[in-house]
Design a protein around this motif. Structure first.
Motif, PDB file in Angstrom:
ATOM      1  N   ASN A   1     -53.908 -12.101 -27.575  1.00 15.87           N
ATOM      2  CA  ASN A   1     -54.163 -11.944 -29.010  1.00 15.87           C
ATOM      3  C   ASN A   1     -52.858 -11.951 -29.818  1.00 15.87           C
ATOM      4  OD1 ASN A   1     -55.842 -11.226 -31.338  1.00 15.87           O
ATOM      5  ND2 ASN A   1     -54.883  -9.201 -31.193  1.00 15.87           N
TER       6      ASN A   1
ATOM      7  N   GLY B   1     -58.046  -8.071 -31.610  1.00 13.58           N
ATOM      8  CA  GLY B   1     -57.639  -7.649 -30.273  1.00 13.58           C
ATOM      9  C   GLY B   1     -58.146  -6.242 -30.007  1.00 13.58           C
TER      10      GLY B   1
ATOM     11  N   THR C   1     -56.086  -9.286 -22.801  1.00 17.76           N
ATOM     12  CA  THR C   1     -56.592  -9.786 -24.087  1.00 17.76           C
ATOM     13  C   THR C   1     -55.649  -9.400 -25.224  1.00 17.76           C
ATOM     14  OG1 THR C   1     -58.035  -7.836 -24.225  1.00 17.76           O
ATOM     15  CG2 THR C   1     -59.010  -9.863 -23.364  1.00 17.76           C
ATOM     16  N   SER C   2     -55.003  -8.236 -25.129  1.00 19.51           N
ATOM     17  CA  SER C   2     -54.048  -7.880 -26.189  1.00 19.51           C
ATOM     18  C   SER C   2     -52.861  -8.834 -26.162  1.00 19.51           C
ATOM     19  CB  SER C   2     -53.595  -6.424 -26.043  1.00 19.51           C
ATOM     20  OG  SER C   2     -52.841  -6.240 -24.858  1.00 19.51           O
TER      21      SER C   2
ATOM     22  N   THR D   1     -53.076 -16.639 -21.025  1.00 18.36           N
ATOM     23  CA  THR D   1     -53.961 -17.256 -22.016  1.00 18.36           C
ATOM     24  C   THR D   1     -55.181 -17.873 -21.337  1.00 18.36           C
ATOM     25  OG1 THR D   1     -52.567 -19.243 -21.952  1.00 18.36           O
ATOM     26  CG2 THR D   1     -52.137 -17.656 -23.714  1.00 18.36           C
TER      27      THR D   1
ATOM     28  N   CYS E   1     -59.067  -8.589 -13.752  1.00 16.38           N
ATOM     29  CA  CYS E   1     -59.990  -8.349 -14.878  1.00 16.38           C
ATOM     30  C   CYS E   1     -61.435  -8.339 -14.403  1.00 16.38           C
ATOM     31  CB  CYS E   1     -59.839  -9.436 -15.939  1.00 16.38           C
ATOM     32  SG  CYS E   1     -58.263  -9.417 -16.792  1.00 16.38           S
TER      33      CYS E   1
ATOM     34  N   LEU F   1     -62.502 -15.164 -20.110  1.00 17.46           N
ATOM     35  CA  LEU F   1     -63.247 -13.904 -20.000  1.00 17.46           C
ATOM     36  C   LEU F   1     -64.546 -13.844 -20.794  1.00 17.46           C
ATOM     37  CD1 LEU F   1     -60.584 -11.072 -19.760  1.00 17.46           C
ATOM     38  CD2 LEU F   1     -62.469 -11.493 -18.174  1.00 17.46           C
ATOM     39  N   PRO F   2     -64.538 -14.198 -22.099  1.00 19.55           N
ATOM     40  CA  PRO F   2     -65.796 -14.037 -22.855  1.00 19.55           C
ATOM     41  C   PRO F   2     -66.935 -14.861 -22.282  1.00 19.55           C
ATOM     42  CG  PRO F   2     -63.928 -14.486 -24.321  1.00 19.55           C
ATOM     43  CD  PRO F   2     -63.432 -14.684 -22.934  1.00 19.55           C
TER      44      PRO F   2
ATOM     45  N   THR G   1     -57.982  -5.692 -18.267  1.00 19.24           N
ATOM     46  CA  THR G   1     -58.620  -6.608 -19.219  1.00 19.24           C
ATOM     47  C   THR G   1     -58.012  -6.476 -20.612  1.00 19.24           C
ATOM     48  OG1 THR G   1     -60.681  -6.485 -17.955  1.00 19.24           O
ATOM     49  CG2 THR G   1     -60.841  -7.261 -20.229  1.00 19.24           C
ATOM     50  N   THR G   2     -57.855  -5.242 -21.089  1.00 19.22           N
ATOM     51  CA  THR G   2     -57.279  -5.093 -22.435  1.00 19.22           C
ATOM     52  C   THR G   2     -55.778  -5.403 -22.452  1.00 19.22           C
ATOM     53  OG1 THR G   2     -57.339  -2.708 -21.985  1.00 19.22           O
ATOM     54  CG2 THR G   2     -59.014  -3.589 -23.477  1.00 19.22           C
TER      55      THR G   2
ATOM     56  N   ALA H   1     -57.570 -14.904 -20.722  1.00 24.05           N
ATOM     57  CA  ALA H   1     -58.220 -14.445 -21.955  1.00 24.05           C
ATOM     58  C   ALA H   1     -59.219 -15.481 -22.457  1.00 24.05           C
ATOM     59  CB  ALA H   1     -57.162 -14.158 -23.017  1.00 24.05           C
ATOM     60  N   ASN H   2     -58.907 -16.745 -22.233  1.00 24.76           N
ATOM     61  CA  ASN H   2     -59.809 -17.830 -22.664  1.00 24.76           C
ATOM     62  C   ASN H   2     -61.112 -17.831 -21.869  1.00 24.76           C
ATOM     63  OD1 ASN H   2     -60.381 -20.370 -24.069  1.00 24.76           O
ATOM     64  ND2 ASN H   2     -60.039 -21.361 -22.068  1.00 24.76           N
TER      65      ASN H   2
END
Lengths: 222, 222, 222, 222, 222, 222
Positions: free
Chosen positions: B56, B40, B52-53, C52, C84, C58-59, B48-49, C55-56
């Protein structure tokens, strides 16, 4: 050992006695109790009795400010003593109304107040606006129609039913937490939970108040 | 013995170590510490963080919910983990941002936030509106321009000066309480008091957070 | 030719397929479609799945930002992906919730949201406050009690009836425009119009979203 | 082919001519232009001229409502024609003030308005409250001190400098988008971008207005 | 002797005649009456007629501004004449809507408006927000469904019953004062008092308006 | 002949004497004056003195309620006597703070308050929120730093300069009307007009208060 003074601003020592029975200080803390001197109102059910009870308590209370580390004003209203005491000490001073709102916010969702008689519906809406700056998170005040004395004199069935009905309206209006809107409602959590289920939080401002004061004192505020 | 899990949602164990040093549980309570699993973000400085945190931490955190009585999310933001965890447990969950606001309200007056970098000025205003429903009692967010890492790497004089300047602007804008707007500011109360005097309250959301959770647990919320 | 990426943040490609069928780009514009990678939630019905799913996605999404001129997040919520993505591109990014509110404001009067299940009543009120700063023009969220999947599995009569009932309550509460509060409600305008008459506007956030993005791009925002 | 009527409510055909030059309809759309009949105010700079221009246009405009699919009122104010026309047609009617606010909200952050003379500071704050229900997302109106005519008669350097100064104040006050607060400012985006950099959005309500109307019409609102 | 001009912005002299009968100037004050010139709307029941009545009156009214010390616009709405006249004189100008709100605030509690037809429910909510900045103290607008003319043509029993029903809803919604939301309701206080009891205040904006103007003039505002 | 009791809640008869000199009842009205009984605070400069002055006056005031037709509480604050007296009579009761706000609203634009010492800045903001439900139309409280007594003891030049400076800040903050925020400022209108010009309204709450009460009584409120 740090200690908190629980201030019952009316002149009925029976109310203070009930508070004594309900509250349990944590290790390393001590609670003391204050009742309004004789001559003040026996119950607070109007702006007039808020004012006269505050004025009645002040001369006796101010000399006690040095002896304690925090003060809880145990009248469920935007009681003027809270504001007055803050002018005489920098130590934490809290009212049970404000305490119940803070615990409700900490628990999340919307909160409502179940109270005694109709006059409080307007006064407590004003109190919420004064404390939070808006009524956005407030689902309203719901009165049972039973005065403070009737809460104790009426049959437990009637009391439970009225409190349950008010709580149900609160939940239908979006409340996820219900504050007991009267110091004399301490111990009546069950009537609410029976009516609305145990997913709805019940917040007792007296308990919330001493706990928040303990936290403020432990955090170094003096 | 009831226990509280202090959740550092980023993956820097040094932050968690600092929290461990600062916090002292009261008698009969235990604190435990959680750090975001590797992979994370190492610091949280954007939406964004935040996201994602949270994502995670969730898979590791959810199985731990049964083991504790309350949860403090130690990121100074409207961190999504607070809202997510509430969907998985009825036990008290609090963020340090919300905790600092609650202690500020309990102390009275208007509160401001002194924080790291400019992006938080918008995000924390939104967070106040989301939490209280208005910004009426909020005197604003004041950034120092120093990021989390710079807070620790820059010379103490520079850090003190920047924090002091931000605090002064907050007070000129009407604040009577100043919240430390970053978990990494724990212990920097003095820089503020030196700049604005000790009549201005300094509120550390990490300390406020565990104290409020202790109070909620002691009040019977589970 | 400028093109817009329609992002379905959950991992159900059937939802994306429906969007493809509904939307028709104007001349000189192209629409493309993105579905959350496998492993993310199949439907979004909580803060947890909002987080989730974001976060899923984003990449996989971030590398695509250079390829398009605007982005529509097709989940009816204050979905975190909107915020984000704005941190990673200056190009227009919009959510279908926000889009439906903007078209409602453009049409005038008060707007309401008809949605699936009860949890959205609180979340969408918060979303309105976050987006507009107040709920003044908002007539509320009205849930049908039918989840996303039930919307498609239940008999059309039941679906129509439930949506019609919710819309009627919205109108009685002052709404002059009703937003379809779920990407899966695309095409259900008629059920509402049948229940409340065609003077009440029905706003589909997916359609509104691409149209507003086209307008922003044509206005030179990049 | 659907068509939009751009209504210049004052009686200066030169303003309408400028609009004609600036606007480019998308494929499959047509724009037409209307100027207030002779006898109405030549410029709108007060509530009085808002009212008299509206009353002056109405008799000529109402018979035209059948001929078009949407209407843009091109005076940067809460111009009463917007509300009047909505009483005579269900087709989309929008003002350029409202359009600029909608595009600003779509782009995110806080918006401000750069305008001509001081009177608009109060009127446009009221207009924002009337349109959004609060000023939460509004960073204020900043006047240049140059009236509509001076915008065109003064030297380009003076105009650029004054607009730049007003824009800078807006940004210092938190604006991330700046609306051109006068139909006569069309084409002055560059003066703003030069002063505050190109990260700040500049929104031209005239362009925003036709684009939003196109989107509403394409979405089926009639 | 100071004198006040009571402006009936519509072109029905019968309305002005009724006002003349109702109003009694205090010693040392004189009231005069103005009716909209022929050609304007005979009744005001829309934004369009608000605008056209204002534009119709302005040319005749402006030359009269020197002859009087205060001006009351006797249409129960946020009538544009109030704002226009203030641009042409510094003398006090008031509308009967605003006057009724001011007397309600002076009396305390929450106020509601009982009015004619449904369109006013939205317009008067907007008017309250424009005048006070929020609807906090406003218990809503309650329409009787009877237009201005029906108020006088329907049987007194029907009128009383409809007004009484609307007033009752207002009180159930928290109102402690009820404003007569139409200049043509002068003299209908009794129907309300019969329905809701005499603890509820009834405020006639026409009477309130001249009294407030007298007070402003006596206080030296010119 | 109807009569109004002007209540000075502090125990300084000199303040009451000043009020007597300033006020002139209109024909057919009579004003009488009340001073707080000995033993109450000599000046009101805190919540504590607000409360004790109210409690000090109540026993003497309540028996007088039958003798008058309206009551003006002449302390520039949200003085608790206003609320208390309303619990004991249905006759109009008004405070000079509220009266000054009502006259400001009647005059239009934004209002500010020029007052004595800093404590009132917070208390009067709260008072505005309590009275109007928001601070939208409020341009702020500006203190001169001179206490009530200094207003009379300092040299007229110093007093004029300080009041002028505070008024200037108010106008720069958008005020178009300035309320004299202290009963002891009666007669200081000129200092303000000299500093900010005579386009800015100056409102004296004492004068406004009796005038509004006269109007309410003449309108039949009893």
């Amino acid at each position: 050992m740090p200690s908190i003074l629980v201030v019952n601003p009316n002149s009925s020592s029976s109310v203070s006695d009930t508070l004594k029975e309900v509250l349990r200080p944590p290790a390393e803390f001590d609670y003391d109790y204050f009742t309004g001197p004789l001559g003040g109102p026996l119950q607070i059910d109007s702006v007039t009795t808020e004012i006269t009870s505050a004025a009645n308590c002040l001369p006796t209370l101010i000399p006690l400010l040095d002896n304690y580390d925090g003060f809880l004003v145990a009248c469920y209203s935007d009681h003027p003593l809270v504001h007055c005491l803050k002018e005489h000490t920098t130590k934490p001073v809290l009212g049970i109304f404000q305490a119940s709102v803070l615990h409700s916010l900490a628990l999340g969702g919307k909160f409502a107040i179940v109270t005694t008689v109709k006059i409080w519906e307007v006064l407590l809406s004003e109190a919420v606006r004064a404390f939070l700056g808006s009524e956005t998170l407030f689902a309203g005040t719901f009165s049972t129609g039973l005065g403070v004395l009737e809460l104790h004199d009426a049959s437990p069935e009637v009391v439970s039913q009225r409190i349950g009905e008010a709580a149900l309206k609160a939940v239908q209006n979006g409340a996820t937490a219900i504050c007991l809107g009267c110091a004399g409602m301490a111990g009546m959590e069950e009537a609410i939970s029976k009516a609305v289920g145990d997913k709805i939080r019940v917040v007792d401002g007296v308990v919330a108040g001493v706990e928040i004061l303990v936290g403020l004192i432990r955090s170094g505020h003096k």
